[in-house]
Design a protein around this motif. Sequence first.
Motif, PDB file in Angstrom:
ATOM      1  N   MET A 233      27.281  52.003  32.671  1.00 29.80           N
ATOM      2  CA  MET A 233      27.213  50.554  32.600  1.00 29.80           C
ATOM      3  C   MET A 233      28.543  49.920  32.213  1.00 29.80           C
ATOM      4  SD  MET A 233      23.476  49.885  30.852  1.00 29.80           S
ATOM      5  CE  MET A 233      23.795  48.126  30.867  1.00 29.80           C
ATOM      6  N   VAL A 234      29.080  50.324  31.079  1.00 24.01           N
ATOM      7  CA  VAL A 234      30.286  49.662  30.573  1.00 24.01           C
ATOM      8  C   VAL A 234      31.468  49.897  31.498  1.00 24.01           C
ATOM      9  CG1 VAL A 234      31.871  49.490  28.645  1.00 24.01           C
ATOM     10  CG2 VAL A 234      29.431  49.824  28.206  1.00 24.01           C
TER      11      VAL A 234
ATOM     12  N   MET B 136      35.381  47.911  35.453  1.00 26.66           N
ATOM     13  CA  MET B 136      36.095  48.116  36.713  1.00 26.66           C
ATOM     14  C   MET B 136      35.885  46.948  37.669  1.00 26.66           C
ATOM     15  SD  MET B 136      35.423  52.186  37.387  1.00 26.66           S
ATOM     16  CE  MET B 136      36.247  52.103  38.986  1.00 26.66           C
ATOM     17  N   VAL B 137      34.645  46.441  37.766  1.00 31.54           N
ATOM     18  CA  VAL B 137      34.368  45.316  38.671  1.00 31.54           C
ATOM     19  C   VAL B 137      35.095  44.067  38.203  1.00 31.54           C
ATOM     20  CG1 VAL B 137      32.551  43.765  39.465  1.00 31.54           C
ATOM     21  CG2 VAL B 137      32.167  46.224  39.492  1.00 31.54           C
ATOM     22  N   VAL B 138      35.105  43.831  36.897  1.00 34.03           N
ATOM     23  CA  VAL B 138      35.834  42.678  36.368  1.00 34.03           C
ATOM     24  C   VAL B 138      37.322  42.807  36.689  1.00 34.03           C
ATOM     25  CG1 VAL B 138      36.500  41.443  34.283  1.00 34.03           C
ATOM     26  CG2 VAL B 138      34.143  42.216  34.566  1.00 34.03           C
ATOM     27  N   GLY B 139      37.869  44.010  36.552  1.00 29.74           N
ATOM     28  CA  GLY B 139      39.275  44.225  36.893  1.00 29.74           C
ATOM     29  C   GLY B 139      39.542  44.012  38.377  1.00 29.74           C
TER      30      GLY B 139
ATOM     31  N   THR C  91      36.575  40.010  46.587  1.00 33.99           N
ATOM     32  CA  THR C  91      35.691  38.850  46.628  1.00 33.99           C
ATOM     33  C   THR C  91      34.283  39.214  46.189  1.00 33.99           C
ATOM     34  OG1 THR C  91      37.010  37.984  48.473  1.00 33.99           O
ATOM     35  CG2 THR C  91      34.846  36.990  48.095  1.00 33.99           C
ATOM     36  N   ALA C  92      33.821  40.383  46.632  1.00 40.68           N
ATOM     37  CA  ALA C  92      32.495  40.842  46.212  1.00 40.68           C
ATOM     38  C   ALA C  92      32.444  41.064  44.702  1.00 40.68           C
ATOM     39  CB  ALA C  92      32.140  42.130  46.951  1.00 40.68           C
ATOM     40  N   SER C  93      33.533  41.566  44.135  1.00 39.23           N
ATOM     41  CA  SER C  93      33.577  41.772  42.687  1.00 39.23           C
ATOM     42  C   SER C  93      33.513  40.443  41.951  1.00 39.23           C
ATOM     43  CB  SER C  93      34.846  42.530  42.313  1.00 39.23           C
ATOM     44  OG  SER C  93      34.880  43.808  42.921  1.00 39.23           O
ATOM     45  N   ALA C  94      34.227  39.441  42.455  1.00 37.29           N
ATOM     46  CA  ALA C  94      34.172  38.122  41.827  1.00 37.29           C
ATOM     47  C   ALA C  94      32.763  37.535  41.910  1.00 37.29           C
ATOM     48  CB  ALA C  94      35.174  37.186  42.502  1.00 37.29           C
ATOM     49  N   ALA C  95      32.100  37.686  43.064  1.00 33.16           N
ATOM     50  CA  ALA C  95      30.730  37.200  43.195  1.00 33.16           C
ATOM     51  C   ALA C  95      29.790  37.947  42.249  1.00 33.16           C
ATOM     52  CB  ALA C  95      30.252  37.355  44.642  1.00 33.16           C
TER      53      ALA C  95
END
Length: 318
Positions: A51-52, A57-60, A291-295
């Motif tokens: 999870m963490v 990673m997605v936030v980065g 873009t997918a990570s930002a969404a």
Amino acid sequence: MTSAHVEPVTAPPVAPPAGRPAPGRARVNPARRLIPYAYLSPTIVLMVVLMVVPIVMVVGYSFRDNVIVQENPVFVGFANYTKVLTDPDFLVALKNTAVFISVSTVAHLVLGLGFALLLNTQLLSGVTKAVFRIVYILPWLFTIAVIAVIWRLLLDPAGVVNYVLQTLGLVQEGVNWLGDPSTALWAVTFANVWSGYPFFMISLLAALQGISADLYEAAAVDGAGPLRRFLNVTLPQLRPVIISMAVLDLIWTSQQFALIWMMTGGGPLNTTEMLSTYTYKQAFSEYEFATASAAAVIVLLLTMVLAFFYVRQQQRER
């Protein structure tokens, strides 16, 4: 001749020898203090790894140029968030998600409460209640894949739903419920309501059975009819359960992906596009992983807002 009052003589407290704990206080071995953390360590490791780390990673990824596809992505700040928030498809997905989760949650509560009241009534025999419980809980036993296939067949232009409507004279020809932009969103929402109301029914039925009969007897003595007993006794007693379940359902429904993807894929013409399907398409159809990570981060923040209200409600009940 009077006798003088003599105070009892008590020995002064003896201090424990140096290096020994005071009486009644056992020295705790420092190693024993780590035992609870040892039991928790497998769960903590799994949460961090599963999870963490992915969330970090997605936030980065959301702050970099198109990651994964490019060898050396560069930092672009909030450019991906600006791109997502100004994308017309994202705004359509946000609107559809709001309609989908709000209608589903209200319908889940109304149907769940209605069926729970029916199963809790004294007018039905035990055998009849058992039969109805089996029938009402059936939608909850199917997997999402089975539910999607069933409703695709039922809502087909040559399916059972159109056959019944044509037989009753309500429609002249088969309606393409999932292919018509004016009906697709409502058809998917109906399928989601059908698959989710049993959970509310079971939870509310358990809450109804926990209400003391003395409250209803006192209300009846005061002259309250069935409607007033429902409004002044039943609903106030069910209020904590209803609020908690409503917030949970908002969180779960906002993350619904499989049902929409298998029934319509977000179509036709984006009329059933949700935040979950939009994020999936950005990543695995457009290969815009940044873009997918930002969404995904935006969806995470919206979900955290709902989770905050849920935790706050749980704390109020304590």
